[in-house]
Scaffold this active site. Structure first.
Site, mmCIF file in Angstrom:
data_model
loop_
_atom_site.group_PDB
_atom_site.id
_atom_site.type_symbol
_atom_site.label_atom_id
_atom_site.label_comp_id
_atom_site.label_asym_id
_atom_site.label_seq_id
_atom_site.Cartn_x
_atom_site.Cartn_y
_atom_site.Cartn_z
ATOM 1 N N TYR A 69 26.955 108.417 36.716
ATOM 2 C CA TYR A 69 27.066 108.258 38.175
ATOM 3 C C TYR A 69 25.776 107.808 38.861
ATOM 4 O O TYR A 69 25.769 107.633 40.084
ATOM 5 C CB TYR A 69 27.557 109.571 38.796
ATOM 6 C CG TYR A 69 28.932 109.990 38.296
ATOM 7 C CD1 TYR A 69 30.051 109.222 38.579
ATOM 8 C CD2 TYR A 69 29.103 111.141 37.515
ATOM 9 C CE1 TYR A 69 31.308 109.581 38.116
ATOM 10 C CE2 TYR A 69 30.358 111.519 37.055
ATOM 11 C CZ TYR A 69 31.457 110.733 37.353
ATOM 12 O OH TYR A 69 32.706 111.089 36.897
ATOM 13 N N GLU A 112 41.067 102.675 47.389
ATOM 14 C CA GLU A 112 40.634 103.674 46.403
ATOM 15 C C GLU A 112 39.390 103.159 45.689
ATOM 16 O O GLU A 112 39.377 102.006 45.254
ATOM 17 C CB GLU A 112 41.767 103.887 45.387
ATOM 18 C CG GLU A 112 41.378 104.783 44.228
ATOM 19 C CD GLU A 112 42.502 104.956 43.195
ATOM 20 O OE1 GLU A 112 43.654 104.588 43.472
ATOM 21 O OE2 GLU A 112 42.180 105.462 42.105
ATOM 22 N N ALA A 152 38.202 113.795 40.921
ATOM 23 C CA ALA A 152 39.183 114.310 39.949
ATOM 24 C C ALA A 152 40.576 114.477 40.558
ATOM 25 O O ALA A 152 41.584 114.405 39.835
ATOM 26 C CB ALA A 152 38.695 115.631 39.364
ATOM 27 N N ILE A 207 33.247 105.176 41.120
ATOM 28 C CA ILE A 207 31.916 104.714 40.697
ATOM 29 C C ILE A 207 31.994 104.202 39.261
ATOM 30 O O ILE A 207 31.477 103.136 38.932
ATOM 31 C CB ILE A 207 30.916 105.892 40.821
ATOM 32 C CG1 ILE A 207 30.822 106.337 42.286
ATOM 33 C CG2 ILE A 207 29.556 105.510 40.255
ATOM 34 C CD1 ILE A 207 30.201 107.709 42.483
ATOM 35 N N SER A 208 32.641 104.980 38.424
ATOM 36 C CA SER A 208 32.747 104.612 37.005
ATOM 37 C C SER A 208 34.039 103.828 36.766
ATOM 38 O O SER A 208 34.951 103.844 37.601
ATOM 39 C CB SER A 208 32.751 105.881 36.139
ATOM 40 O OG SER A 208 33.885 106.686 36.450
ATOM 41 N N ASP A 236 50.767 111.734 48.687
ATOM 42 C CA ASP A 236 51.745 111.813 49.783
ATOM 43 C C ASP A 236 51.073 111.607 51.141
ATOM 44 O O ASP A 236 51.653 110.979 52.040
ATOM 45 C CB ASP A 236 52.459 113.170 49.784
ATOM 46 C CG ASP A 236 53.558 113.259 48.735
ATOM 47 O OD1 ASP A 236 53.875 112.230 48.094
ATOM 48 O OD2 ASP A 236 54.104 114.363 48.547
ATOM 49 N N ARG A 248 41.968 110.132 32.925
ATOM 50 C CA ARG A 248 41.416 109.440 34.097
ATOM 51 C C ARG A 248 42.107 108.096 34.352
ATOM 52 O O ARG A 248 41.780 107.395 35.298
ATOM 53 C CB ARG A 248 39.903 109.208 33.930
ATOM 54 C CG ARG A 248 39.099 110.473 33.898
ATOM 55 C CD ARG A 248 37.607 110.188 33.847
ATOM 56 N NE ARG A 248 36.902 111.304 33.237
ATOM 57 C CZ ARG A 248 36.497 112.399 33.903
ATOM 58 N NH1 ARG A 248 36.697 112.505 35.193
ATOM 59 N NH2 ARG A 248 35.867 113.371 33.270
ATOM 60 N N ASN A 250 37.252 108.004 47.612
ATOM 61 C CA ASN A 250 37.015 108.380 46.223
ATOM 62 C C ASN A 250 37.440 109.847 46.109
ATOM 63 O O ASN A 250 36.675 110.758 46.438
ATOM 64 C CB ASN A 250 35.546 108.211 45.833
ATOM 65 C CG ASN A 250 35.321 108.482 44.349
ATOM 66 O OD1 ASN A 250 36.207 108.997 43.669
ATOM 67 N ND2 ASN A 250 34.141 108.147 43.853
ATOM 68 N N HIS A 304 43.533 112.036 39.853
ATOM 69 C CA HIS A 304 44.357 112.104 38.644
ATOM 70 C C HIS A 304 45.353 113.267 38.675
ATOM 71 O O HIS A 304 46.134 113.428 37.746
ATOM 72 C CB HIS A 304 43.455 112.241 37.407
ATOM 73 C CG HIS A 304 42.226 111.386 37.468
ATOM 74 N ND1 HIS A 304 42.297 110.018 37.579
ATOM 75 C CD2 HIS A 304 40.892 111.693 37.448
ATOM 76 C CE1 HIS A 304 41.054 109.529 37.622
ATOM 77 N NE2 HIS A 304 40.188 110.518 37.555
ATOM 78 N N PRO A 317 35.809 116.046 45.234
ATOM 79 C CA PRO A 317 35.038 117.105 44.585
ATOM 80 C C PRO A 317 33.929 116.606 43.660
ATOM 81 O O PRO A 317 34.092 115.616 42.949
ATOM 82 C CB PRO A 317 36.094 117.876 43.782
ATOM 83 C CG PRO A 317 37.244 116.956 43.653
ATOM 84 C CD PRO A 317 37.237 116.103 44.891
#
Ligand code: DQA
Length: 137
Positions: A22, A95, A74, A98-99, A84, A108, A71, A77, A9
């Protein structure tokens, strides 16, 4: 070698969204650079703001592709369901972020993905994706 980048998202707004965190590039523009750099790789890209669509895509590619660069934004987290799904499939997942999520808010720091990922790459800007692709080669 068949790899897919799956973005979660708000990553459709890269280039416009919080550029100090970003960056200024859209993902579409960066993806073209990746395709040129890794011309030997069959590289595809999928983005969704919807948790279930990300899970459906993981199921669709997860027994066939050689690697998934994920990626989950959100959902990283929050999403037990995406965690799963990664357990359920066979294709290895790297995984990416960017940050540097560990240098940001406490919420986070937790990832439902990391435990079942092949590895985690974060904090290198968009080049986190490049490093993730290289990890499969
Ligand atoms: C992100 C980090 C997440 O915490 C955030 O919710 C995002 C982007 C990153 O790439 O740095 O949307 O995954």
């Amino acid at each position: 070698m068949k790899l897919i980048i799956i973005n979660g998202p708000n990553l459709n707004l890269l280039g416009k969204r919080e550029p100090t965190i970003y960056g200024n590039s859209s993902f579409e523009a960066y993806f073209e650079q990746l395709q040129a750099k890794f011309s030997e790789v069959e590289l595809t890209y999928f983005q969704s703001n919807i948790e279930g669509e990300i899970i459906n895509k993981l199921h669709e590619v997860g027994f066939d592709f050689d690697g998934i660069v994920l990626n989950a934004a959100a959902y990283t987290h929050t999403s037990v369901a995406i965690g799963d799904a990664i357990k359920a499939i066979e294709t290895p997942v790297v995984e990416v972020h960017i940050s540097n999520t560990h240098a940001r808010e406490e919420f986070r720091h937790k990832s439902f993905i990391a435990k079942n990922a092949k590895g985690v790459i974060l904090g290198f800007g968009l080049d986190s994706y490049k490093l993730a692709i290289q990890s499969f080669l």
